[in-house]
Design an enzyme around this catalytic site. Structure first.
Site, mmCIF file in Angstrom:
data_model
loop_
_atom_site.group_PDB
_atom_site.id
_atom_site.type_symbol
_atom_site.label_atom_id
_atom_site.label_comp_id
_atom_site.label_asym_id
_atom_site.label_seq_id
_atom_site.Cartn_x
_atom_site.Cartn_y
_atom_site.Cartn_z
ATOM 1 N N TYR A 63 0.839 -1.190 0.000
ATOM 2 C CA TYR A 63 0.000 0.000 0.000
ATOM 3 C C TYR A 63 0.880 1.247 0.000
ATOM 4 O O TYR A 63 2.041 1.213 0.418
ATOM 5 C CB TYR A 63 -0.932 0.007 1.208
ATOM 6 C CG TYR A 63 -2.078 -0.975 1.114
ATOM 7 C CD1 TYR A 63 -3.372 -0.554 0.817
ATOM 8 C CD2 TYR A 63 -1.873 -2.338 1.325
ATOM 9 C CE1 TYR A 63 -4.428 -1.460 0.734
ATOM 10 C CE2 TYR A 63 -2.911 -3.247 1.248
ATOM 11 C CZ TYR A 63 -4.186 -2.798 0.954
ATOM 12 O OH TYR A 63 -5.228 -3.699 0.873
ATOM 13 N N GLU A 64 0.300 2.337 -0.441
ATOM 14 C CA GLU A 64 1.042 3.577 -0.673
ATOM 15 C C GLU A 64 1.735 4.120 0.574
ATOM 16 O O GLU A 64 2.737 4.826 0.478
ATOM 17 C CB GLU A 64 0.065 4.622 -1.224
ATOM 18 C CG GLU A 64 0.701 5.909 -1.693
ATOM 19 C CD GLU A 64 -0.330 6.859 -2.277
ATOM 20 O OE1 GLU A 64 -0.076 8.077 -2.254
ATOM 21 O OE2 GLU A 64 -1.384 6.396 -2.757
ATOM 22 N N SER A 65 1.208 3.782 1.737
ATOM 23 C CA SER A 65 1.796 4.281 2.980
ATOM 24 C C SER A 65 3.133 3.634 3.309
ATOM 25 O O SER A 65 3.796 4.037 4.269
ATOM 26 C CB SER A 65 0.818 4.064 4.135
ATOM 27 O OG SER A 65 0.364 2.719 4.158
ATOM 28 N N GLY A 66 3.537 2.620 2.538
ATOM 29 C CA GLY A 66 4.835 1.987 2.766
ATOM 30 C C GLY A 66 4.763 0.622 3.403
ATOM 31 O O GLY A 66 5.791 0.045 3.747
ATOM 32 N N GLY A 101 -0.990 8.634 -5.227
ATOM 33 C CA GLY A 101 0.102 7.968 -5.929
ATOM 34 C C GLY A 101 -0.319 7.309 -7.224
ATOM 35 O O GLY A 101 0.511 6.715 -7.914
#
Length: 256
Positions: free
Chosen positions: A50-53, A130
């Protein structure tokens, strides 16, 4: 087997497109449901990012956003957002980017920014996040969206995430070497880009859905594949796992 809804058919069709070996950059909402259904059924080895890492996360419930603590709590590891984009995404380590959108056109370009003129829009949408980078840097892109005349439009008011641009070899001419959107899963059908023109073509109709229904929900004259088939109906296992996932999610978020 019990009856299923169009949304369940869409999610299951999307999940089936994923494999055990995929490293998948997951969008929130319908893409997240599809990716986690795949993980819980035929693709237990899939790596969800996921985009949060959060890397190799295995959420018990569907996240409300990329900042949902469930993602970090169940991840193998968590890295910074700059590392996520620079090393993982732009480094070519993502096999599939899974996206949704507010609007899509015949070449699978997505709009998540505005409806209407940019300076005075009818609707201001959440924006790209993103997604623009996911759309160009992932090995290929899967899209899942419910069909309707407001969503499947002849011309986008704003292109947030590039699909196949103006069609044909537009991506290559811009220096983008990844495949771009290869599948669009909807609540009525599955579409794939034509190999040459890159215009979306209906390759599969969901059970009980007619060509006329699909065309009535789309803002441009659709193309249908010569070997058009019917999407296999959901299995009992797929429906059970998906419904259990949604039930757990609803219960967890209600408790919060």
């Amino acid at each position: 087997m019990s009856a299923f809804t169009p949304t369940e058919m869409m999610t299951i069709a999307a999940a089936r497109a994923l494999s055990n070996e995929d490293v998948c950059f997951v969008g929130i909402g319908a893409p997240s449901a599809a990716c986690n259904l795949a993980r819980l059924t035929h693709a237990p080895g899939i790596t969800l990012i996921y985009e949060s890492g959060t890397i190799a996360t295995k959420p018990d419930v569907l996240p409300l956003s990329i900042g949902d603590g469930e993602l970090c709590d169940t991840a193998l590891t968590t890295v910074s957002v700059p590392e996520m984009f620079r090393y993982w995404l732009q480094g070519g380590r993502i096999t599939v980017g899974f996206l949704g959108g507010a609007q899509i056109d015949r070449f699978a370009n997505l709009n998540t920014t505005v409806v209407g003129p940019y300076d005075s829009p009818k609707v201001r949408l959440p924006g790209g996040g993103g997604a623009p980078e996911i759309a160009t840097s992932s090995g290929e892109v899967f899209i899942t969206m419910a069909m309707g005349l407001r969503a499947f439009v002849d011309r986008l008011p704003f292109v947030t995430s590039m699909g196949h641009g103006e069609g044909g070899d537009h991506r290559r001419r811009l220096g983008v070497t990844t495949k771009g959107p290869t599948k669009v899963m909807t609540d009525l059908c599955v579409m794939e880009p034509d190999p040459d023109s890159k215009e979306l073509t209906v390759v599969s109709l969901h059970p009980g859905v007619s060509r006329e229904q699909v065309q009535a929900a789309c803002g441009w004259p659709l193309r249908f594949a010569g070997d058009l088939v019917e999407t296999p109906a959901p299995t009992a296992e797929e429906l059970t796992v998906l419904r259990d996932l949604h039930a757990r999610t609803k219960s967890a978020h209600a408790a919060d």
